[in-house]
Design a protein around this motif. Structure first.
Motif, short mmCIF file in Angstrom:
data_model
loop_
_atom_site.label_atom_id
_atom_site.label_comp_id
_atom_site.label_asym_id
_atom_site.label_seq_id
_atom_site.Cartn_x
_atom_site.Cartn_y
_atom_site.Cartn_z
N VAL A 1 36.73 42.18 57.36
CA VAL A 1 36.20 41.06 56.58
C VAL A 1 37.24 40.65 55.55
O VAL A 1 37.99 41.48 55.04
CB VAL A 1 34.87 41.47 55.89
N VAL A 2 37.29 39.37 55.27
CA VAL A 2 38.15 38.84 54.20
C VAL A 2 37.30 38.64 52.96
O VAL A 2 36.28 37.93 53.01
CB VAL A 2 38.83 37.52 54.63
N LEU A 3 37.72 39.26 51.88
CA LEU A 3 37.01 39.13 50.60
C LEU A 3 37.66 38.01 49.80
O LEU A 3 38.86 38.04 49.51
CB LEU A 3 37.09 40.45 49.83
N GLU A 4 36.85 37.00 49.48
CA GLU A 4 37.34 35.83 48.76
C GLU A 4 37.19 36.03 47.25
O GLU A 4 36.43 36.88 46.78
CB GLU A 4 36.55 34.59 49.19
N GLU A 5 37.90 35.19 46.51
CA GLU A 5 37.83 35.24 45.05
C GLU A 5 36.38 35.05 44.59
O GLU A 5 35.67 34.17 45.07
CB GLU A 5 38.72 34.15 44.46
N GLY A 6 35.94 35.92 43.67
CA GLY A 6 34.58 35.86 43.15
C GLY A 6 33.58 36.70 43.92
O GLY A 6 32.43 36.83 43.50
N TRP B 1 31.28 36.33 35.45
CA TRP B 1 32.52 36.99 35.01
C TRP B 1 33.46 35.96 34.39
O TRP B 1 33.89 35.01 35.06
CB TRP B 1 33.21 37.67 36.19
N LYS B 2 33.83 36.18 33.15
CA LYS B 2 34.80 35.30 32.49
C LYS B 2 36.19 35.46 33.09
O LYS B 2 37.03 34.55 32.98
CB LYS B 2 34.85 35.61 30.99
N ALA B 3 36.44 36.61 33.73
CA ALA B 3 37.76 36.87 34.30
C ALA B 3 38.07 35.91 35.45
O ALA B 3 39.25 35.59 35.69
CB ALA B 3 37.85 38.31 34.80
N ILE B 4 37.05 35.45 36.17
CA ILE B 4 37.28 34.56 37.31
C ILE B 4 37.86 33.24 36.79
O ILE B 4 37.27 32.56 35.96
CB ILE B 4 35.98 34.29 38.09
N GLY B 5 39.02 32.89 37.30
CA GLY B 5 39.70 31.67 36.87
C GLY B 5 40.58 31.85 35.65
O GLY B 5 41.44 31.01 35.39
N ASN B 6 40.35 32.93 34.89
CA ASN B 6 41.12 33.16 33.67
C ASN B 6 42.15 34.28 33.80
O ASN B 6 43.16 34.27 33.09
CB ASN B 6 40.18 33.47 32.50
N HIS C 1 41.20 37.41 41.76
CA HIS C 1 42.20 36.38 42.08
C HIS C 1 42.73 36.66 43.48
O HIS C 1 43.04 37.81 43.83
CB HIS C 1 43.34 36.44 41.06
N GLY C 2 42.82 35.63 44.31
CA GLY C 2 43.37 35.79 45.65
C GLY C 2 42.36 36.38 46.63
O GLY C 2 41.18 36.57 46.32
N ARG C 3 42.86 36.68 47.86
CA ARG C 3 42.01 37.22 48.93
C ARG C 3 42.56 38.57 49.41
O ARG C 3 43.75 38.83 49.31
CB ARG C 3 42.00 36.27 50.13
#
Length: 382
Positions: free
Chosen positions: A317-322, A100-105, A266-268
């Motif tokens: 559960v905690v969902l992490e970025e990505g 995913w290009k969206a991750i980090g962008n 983005h975020g958790r």
């Protein structure tokens, strides 16, 4: 014919200010963002995090030995049988957003710069409930209509570093819950395409095409519009959710018998899930036709009012970025952002596991555009 007093008031305000109705609404919404009102579910989150900042998932009351599977490199051909059939099994796909290009962008500032004038809707309670208007203390959802630039500036201003202080100073945050960004900007799918693990099980578009042909295959006018209609209908099932820390989706399960996935760009986020088998312990709210919702606040359950809840088996559960979480039809879920957050979600349908829900969804949607008494309108009422 007489004029409605509210229409007169709005017209007079426009004339006096020199602004359009849309500009007036955006100005009023911007002021609404500055109010210090709160909600019971936000107060319980602030209190909960004061006790469980280091490990939120472990702090959810009543969590049992059941856990949500964490997997990666999922065989897309096995998802239907392994996760969707029968009552289903949720899972966290740890590489769900790979490529995913969206991750980090996708950051609040970059979305603000790309789509500043786009009009969006933000709410301070989600999902909306009819009961909020009447139950004590009556506190209906408040809605702000504003530009994405204004909303992103607001989100950036709410850092959430000192949650208790921020809550006291600014109140409950407004939540961009359900921006149909992919309908407005289809090319965004190039930045966050449907996850690899759904390539075989998400048959939504193909099923819509088949149903459309069955209903309207011999109607020339409808046939000419079909591709546009079901294309947009499928895109509308994908949405963007964004907001500051503490934006909450109250306990519910998705309408239309839909499966769903949610991906953290983005975020958790903290998710609390319950099996369909726990429905008898979750105190469904009567009269909520749009979604099936529960009285239960998973972070602060009232065992005195809801004694059967002690038999429910929440899984947190905690969902992490990505990462992405796959939620089968009928599974109850609650979610709250632990950080300023951007989430992409999609409801979807599969030929073997939930086609009936899609048929009912399409009939409801199409019958709204049909004259009363038409065959399609009558079919939808059966």
């Amino acid at each position: 014919m007489g004029r409605h007093s509210k229409d007169v008031t709005i017209a007079e305000a426009c004339l006096k200010s020199g602004l359009s109705v849309e500009q007036l609404m955006q100005r009023a919404s911007a002021k609404m963002l500055q109010t210090k009102d709160t909600t019971p579910e936000y107060d319980s989150f602030v209190s909960f995090m004061g006790r469980n900042e280091s490990n939120p998932a472990a702090g959810v009351p009543g969590t049992c030995n059941l856990t949500i599977r964490r997997v990666k490199n999922v065989d897309s051909c096995a998802v239907e049988q392994g996760y969707l059939e029968g009552s289903g099994q949720p899972a966290v796909i740890e590489d769900g957003c790979r490529d995913w290009k969206a991750i980090g962008n996708w950051q609040f500032a970059t979305l603000r710069e790309r789509f500043p004038a786009t009009c969006v809707v933000a709410n301070d309670r989600a999902p909306a409930r009819h009961r909020d208007k009447t139950s004590a203390p009556a506190r209906p959802q408040r809605t702000a209509q504003l530009t994405l630039e204004t909303y992103m500036n607001y989100t950036i201003s709410r850092t959430g570093f000192d949650l208790a202080t921020e809550a006291a100073a600014h109140g409950v945050p407004f939540y961009l819950n359900g921006w149909k960004a992919f309908v407005d900007f289809p090319k965004l799918l190039e930045e966050c395409p449907y996850p690899y693990f759904t390539s075989q099980c998400d048959q939504t578009l193909e099923l819509m095409k088949e149903l459309d042909r069955a209903l309207f295959g011999k109607v020339p006018l409808q046939t000419a519009k079909s591709a546009e209609w079901y294309g947009k209908a499928s895109l509308s099932m994908s949405k963007v959710f964004a907001g500051p820390r503490g934006t909450i989706t109250r306990l519910h399960f998705d309408s239309g018998d839909a499966h769903g996935w949610l991906a953290q760009v983005h975020g958790r986020k903290l998710f609390v899930l319950y099996s369909p088998e726990d429905s008898k312990y979750l105190y469904e709210i009567p009269g909520e036709e749009e979604t099936t919702q529960s009285f239960i606040d998973p972070l602060d359950p009232d065992f005195q009012r809801f004694p059967l809840y002690r038999y429910a088996r929440p899984m947190a559960v905690v969902l992490e970025e990505g990462q992405a979480i796959l939620i089968p039809k009928g599974w109850w879920h609650y979610a709250v952002s632990l950080d300023p957050s951007i989430t992409v979600m999609r409801n979807f349908y599969n030929a073997r596991t939930n086609t009936k829900g899609l048929v009912e969804f399409m009939l409801r949607s199409l019958s709204k555009d049909m004259p009363k008494g038409s065959n399609l309108s009558k079919l939808n009422q059966r």
